[in-house]
Design a protein around this motif. Structure first.
Motif, PDB file in Angstrom:
ATOM      1  N   LYS A 137      43.470  40.622  83.536  1.00 19.68           N
ATOM      2  CA  LYS A 137      43.150  40.362  84.702  1.00 19.68           C
ATOM      3  C   LYS A 137      43.331  38.537  84.330  1.00 19.68           C
ATOM      4  CE  LYS A 137      41.897  44.082  87.700  1.00 19.68           C
ATOM      5  NZ  LYS A 137      41.215  44.868  87.159  1.00 19.68           N
ATOM      6  N   SER A 138      42.784  37.706  83.918  1.00 14.96           N
ATOM      7  CA  SER A 138      43.499  36.197  83.515  1.00 14.96           C
ATOM      8  C   SER A 138      44.294  36.143  83.078  1.00 14.96           C
ATOM      9  CB  SER A 138      41.485  35.595  83.204  1.00 14.96           C
ATOM     10  OG  SER A 138      41.211  36.229  84.050  1.00 14.96           O
ATOM     11  N   THR A 139      45.051  36.459  82.912  1.00 13.90           N
ATOM     12  CA  THR A 139      46.542  36.453  82.040  1.00 13.90           C
ATOM     13  C   THR A 139      47.467  37.200  82.382  1.00 13.90           C
ATOM     14  OG1 THR A 139      46.099  38.575  80.172  1.00 13.90           O
ATOM     15  CG2 THR A 139      44.824  36.090  79.733  1.00 13.90           C
ATOM     16  N   GLY A 140      47.864  37.442  83.180  1.00 17.46           N
ATOM     17  CA  GLY A 140      48.584  37.940  84.149  1.00 17.46           C
ATOM     18  C   GLY A 140      49.573  38.910  83.157  1.00 17.46           C
ATOM     19  N   GLY A 141      48.686  39.824  83.112  1.00 13.25           N
ATOM     20  CA  GLY A 141      48.996  41.487  82.503  1.00 13.25           C
ATOM     21  C   GLY A 141      49.047  41.164  81.342  1.00 13.25           C
ATOM     22  N   VAL A 142      48.632  40.447  79.919  1.00  9.85           N
ATOM     23  CA  VAL A 142      49.426  40.570  78.877  1.00  9.85           C
ATOM     24  C   VAL A 142      47.450  40.815  78.261  1.00  9.85           C
ATOM     25  CG1 VAL A 142      49.820  39.141  76.787  1.00  9.85           C
ATOM     26  CG2 VAL A 142      50.812  38.895  79.070  1.00  9.85           C
ATOM     27  N   LEU A 143      47.328  41.330  77.557  1.00 10.99           N
ATOM     28  CA  LEU A 143      45.903  41.446  76.639  1.00 10.99           C
ATOM     29  C   LEU A 143      46.166  39.993  75.637  1.00 10.99           C
ATOM     30  CD1 LEU A 143      42.974  42.718  75.859  1.00 10.99           C
ATOM     31  CD2 LEU A 143      44.136  44.406  75.209  1.00 10.99           C
ATOM     32  N   ILE A 196      53.743  48.222  72.846  1.00  7.92           N
ATOM     33  CA  ILE A 196      52.780  47.348  72.805  1.00  7.92           C
ATOM     34  C   ILE A 196      51.983  46.990  72.871  1.00  7.92           C
ATOM     35  CG2 ILE A 196      52.662  44.537  73.321  1.00  7.92           C
ATOM     36  CD1 ILE A 196      55.759  44.511  72.499  1.00  7.92           C
ATOM     37  N   HIS A 197      50.358  46.267  72.665  1.00  9.86           N
ATOM     38  CA  HIS A 197      48.993  46.811  73.127  1.00  9.86           C
ATOM     39  C   HIS A 197      48.815  45.102  73.320  1.00  9.86           C
ATOM     40  CE1 HIS A 197      44.592  46.193  72.128  1.00  9.86           C
ATOM     41  NE2 HIS A 197      44.987  47.600  73.089  1.00  9.86           N
ATOM     42  N   HIS A 198      48.847  43.771  72.307  1.00 12.08           N
ATOM     43  CA  HIS A 198      48.547  42.975  72.534  1.00 12.08           C
ATOM     44  C   HIS A 198      48.888  41.777  71.295  1.00 12.08           C
ATOM     45  CE1 HIS A 198      45.527  43.726  68.818  1.00 12.08           C
ATOM     46  NE2 HIS A 198      46.157  42.793  69.205  1.00 12.08           N
ATOM     47  N   ILE A 199      49.163  40.597  72.847  1.00  5.87           N
ATOM     48  CA  ILE A 199      49.574  39.814  71.656  1.00  5.87           C
ATOM     49  C   ILE A 199      48.904  38.678  71.117  1.00  5.87           C
ATOM     50  CG2 ILE A 199      51.090  37.287  71.665  1.00  5.87           C
ATOM     51  CD1 ILE A 199      52.768  38.840  73.392  1.00  5.87           C
ATOM     52  N   LEU A 249      37.671  27.865  78.229  1.00  2.00           N
ATOM     53  CA  LEU A 249      38.470  29.112  78.991  1.00  2.00           C
ATOM     54  C   LEU A 249      37.326  29.659  79.843  1.00  2.00           C
ATOM     55  CD1 LEU A 249      40.143  30.548  76.670  1.00  2.00           C
ATOM     56  CD2 LEU A 249      40.820  29.484  78.117  1.00  2.00           C
ATOM     57  N   LYS A 250      35.711  30.190  79.923  1.00  2.00           N
ATOM     58  CA  LYS A 250      34.613  30.425  80.597  1.00  2.00           C
ATOM     59  C   LYS A 250      34.357  29.688  81.425  1.00  2.00           C
ATOM     60  CE  LYS A 250      30.225  33.154  80.257  1.00  2.00           C
ATOM     61  NZ  LYS A 250      28.927  32.927  79.734  1.00  2.00           N
ATOM     62  N   GLU A 251      34.228  28.791  80.861  1.00  3.56           N
ATOM     63  CA  GLU A 251      34.086  27.378  82.200  1.00  3.56           C
ATOM     64  C   GLU A 251      35.033  27.217  83.367  1.00  3.56           C
ATOM     65  OE1 GLU A 251      31.142  24.668  78.838  1.00  3.56           O
ATOM     66  OE2 GLU A 251      33.060  23.933  79.666  1.00  3.56           O
ATOM     67  N   ASN A 252      36.172  27.559  82.544  1.00  6.00           N
ATOM     68  CA  ASN A 252      37.652  27.731  83.632  1.00  6.00           C
ATOM     69  C   ASN A 252      37.625  28.550  84.984  1.00  6.00           C
ATOM     70  OD1 ASN A 252      37.392  24.559  82.983  1.00  6.00           O
ATOM     71  ND2 ASN A 252      39.725  25.591  81.356  1.00  6.00           N
ATOM     72  N   GLY A 253      36.741  29.351  84.731  1.00  8.18           N
ATOM     73  CA  GLY A 253      37.017  30.699  85.417  1.00  8.18           C
ATOM     74  C   GLY A 253      37.593  32.154  84.338  1.00  8.18           C
ATOM     75  N   ILE A 254      37.995  31.344  83.774  1.00 10.32           N
ATOM     76  CA  ILE A 254      39.214  32.773  82.867  1.00 10.32           C
ATOM     77  C   ILE A 254      38.268  33.896  82.522  1.00 10.32           C
ATOM     78  CG2 ILE A 254      41.054  33.284  80.683  1.00 10.32           C
ATOM     79  CD1 ILE A 254      41.795  31.370  83.021  1.00 10.32           C
ATOM     80  N   ARG A 255      38.458  35.028  82.707  1.00  9.57           N
ATOM     81  CA  ARG A 255      37.419  36.907  82.202  1.00  9.57           C
ATOM     82  C   ARG A 255      37.906  36.406  80.553  1.00  9.57           C
ATOM     83  NH1 ARG A 255      38.044  41.594  86.572  1.00  9.57           N
ATOM     84  NH2 ARG A 255      37.122  42.926  84.237  1.00  9.57           N
ATOM     85  N   LEU A 256      37.141  37.109  80.341  1.00 10.39           N
ATOM     86  CA  LEU A 256      37.035  37.203  78.732  1.00 10.39           C
ATOM     87  C   LEU A 256      36.948  38.630  77.998  1.00 10.39           C
ATOM     88  CD1 LEU A 256      35.217  34.265  77.049  1.00 10.39           C
ATOM     89  CD2 LEU A 256      37.439  33.697  77.814  1.00 10.39           C
ATOM     90  N   ILE A 257      36.717  39.484  77.093  1.00 13.89           N
ATOM     91  CA  ILE A 257      36.367  40.704  76.755  1.00 13.89           C
ATOM     92  C   ILE A 257      35.700  40.057  76.349  1.00 13.89           C
ATOM     93  CG2 ILE A 257      37.114  42.768  75.636  1.00 13.89           C
ATOM     94  CD1 ILE A 257      39.574  42.843  76.991  1.00 13.89           C
ATOM     95  N   HIS A 258      35.407  39.019  75.496  1.00 14.11           N
ATOM     96  CA  HIS A 258      34.567  38.819  74.434  1.00 14.11           C
ATOM     97  C   HIS A 258      34.048  37.782  74.302  1.00 14.11           C
ATOM     98  CE1 HIS A 258      36.663  41.769  71.830  1.00 14.11           C
ATOM     99  NE2 HIS A 258      35.587  42.662  71.829  1.00 14.11           N
ATOM    100  N   GLU A 259      33.033  37.235  74.722  1.00 13.53           N
ATOM    101  CA  GLU A 259      32.700  36.068  75.522  1.00 13.53           C
ATOM    102  C   GLU A 259      32.282  35.116  73.885  1.00 13.53           C
ATOM    103  OE1 GLU A 259      29.526  35.339  77.929  1.00 13.53           O
ATOM    104  OE2 GLU A 259      30.626  35.733  79.640  1.00 13.53           O
ATOM    105  N   HIS A 260      32.229  35.595  72.817  1.00 15.05           N
ATOM    106  CA  HIS A 260      31.591  34.905  71.366  1.00 15.05           C
ATOM    107  C   HIS A 260      32.784  35.726  70.403  1.00 15.05           C
ATOM    108  CE1 HIS A 260      28.017  32.763  72.997  1.00 15.05           C
ATOM    109  NE2 HIS A 260      27.652  34.022  73.962  1.00 15.05           N
ATOM    110  N   PRO A 261      33.392  34.998  69.550  1.00 11.58           N
ATOM    111  CA  PRO A 261      34.111  35.416  68.275  1.00 11.58           C
ATOM    112  C   PRO A 261      33.177  36.970  67.469  1.00 11.58           C
ATOM    113  CG  PRO A 261      34.280  33.139  68.419  1.00 11.58           C
ATOM    114  CD  PRO A 261      32.867  33.423  69.336  1.00 11.58           C
ATOM    115  N   LYS A 262      33.987  37.437  67.183  1.00 10.64           N
ATOM    116  CA  LYS A 262      33.629  39.119  66.448  1.00 10.64           C
ATOM    117  C   LYS A 262      34.816  39.229  64.956  1.00 10.64           C
ATOM    118  CE  LYS A 262      35.097  42.971  68.927  1.00 10.64           C
ATOM    119  NZ  LYS A 262      34.994  44.491  69.274  1.00 10.64           N
TER     120      LYS A 262
END
Ligand code: ZN
Length: 141
Positions: free
Chosen positions: A123-129, A79-82, A96-109
């Motif tokens: 690192k911001s989601t309890g180890g779940v990608l 399992i890679h991601h949900i 989420l960004k404003e709440n300090g959550i680390r994003l891999i992509h700050e904008h949709p792609k």
């Protein structure tokens, strides 16, 4: 404030070889195989299996320097991601960004199946990608 995501869009599973992985899901589990799509932006080939309102997506790297190839080297298949389908993805990412959550992509792609996608950092989601996604056309279910 947080609106609930709509559903589990898909579960992404890392595999080394789609052709070897597909028969298990299609022939043994009996899932509906919907086909294969290449997602250039992610350097992956994706096989889609429908299950209820969700999908299982098998992800095979298309090049040795891709993120998926590196993941497989380090962690192996599994399992890679949900992915959760949400509404108004850009606003949600901003919040989420404003709440300090680390994003891999700050904008949709662009992702597979005419979806806009963005990944959150484990690192911001309890180890779940976690991937958030939103159909980029209102015509699509
Ligand atoms: Zn995904």
């Amino acid at each position: 404030m947080s609106v609930s995501p709509k559903k589990i869009s898909h579960i992404g599973v890392a595999v080394r070889n789609l052709e070897e992985a597909i028969p298990w899901y299609r022939d043994q589990l009996g899932l509906e195989f919907e086909g294969i799509e290449v997602v250039e932006t992610e350097k992956v080939r994706v096989a889609f299996f429908r299950i209820g309102e969700s999908r299982i997506e098998l992800l095979e790297p298309t090049s040795a320097d891709s993120t998926m190839a590196k993941y497989l080297e380090k962690r192996g298949e599994g399992i890679h991601h949900i992915a959760l389908e949400v509404e108004d993805l850009p606003a949600r990412l901003q919040s989420l960004k404003e709440n300090g959550i680390r994003l891999i992509h700050e904008h949709p792609k662009p992702g597979a199946h005419q979806m806009n996608i963005a990944f959150l950092h484990p690192k911001s989601t309890g180890g779940v990608l976690l991937e958030l996604c939103e159909p980029n056309s209102k015509n699509l279910g």
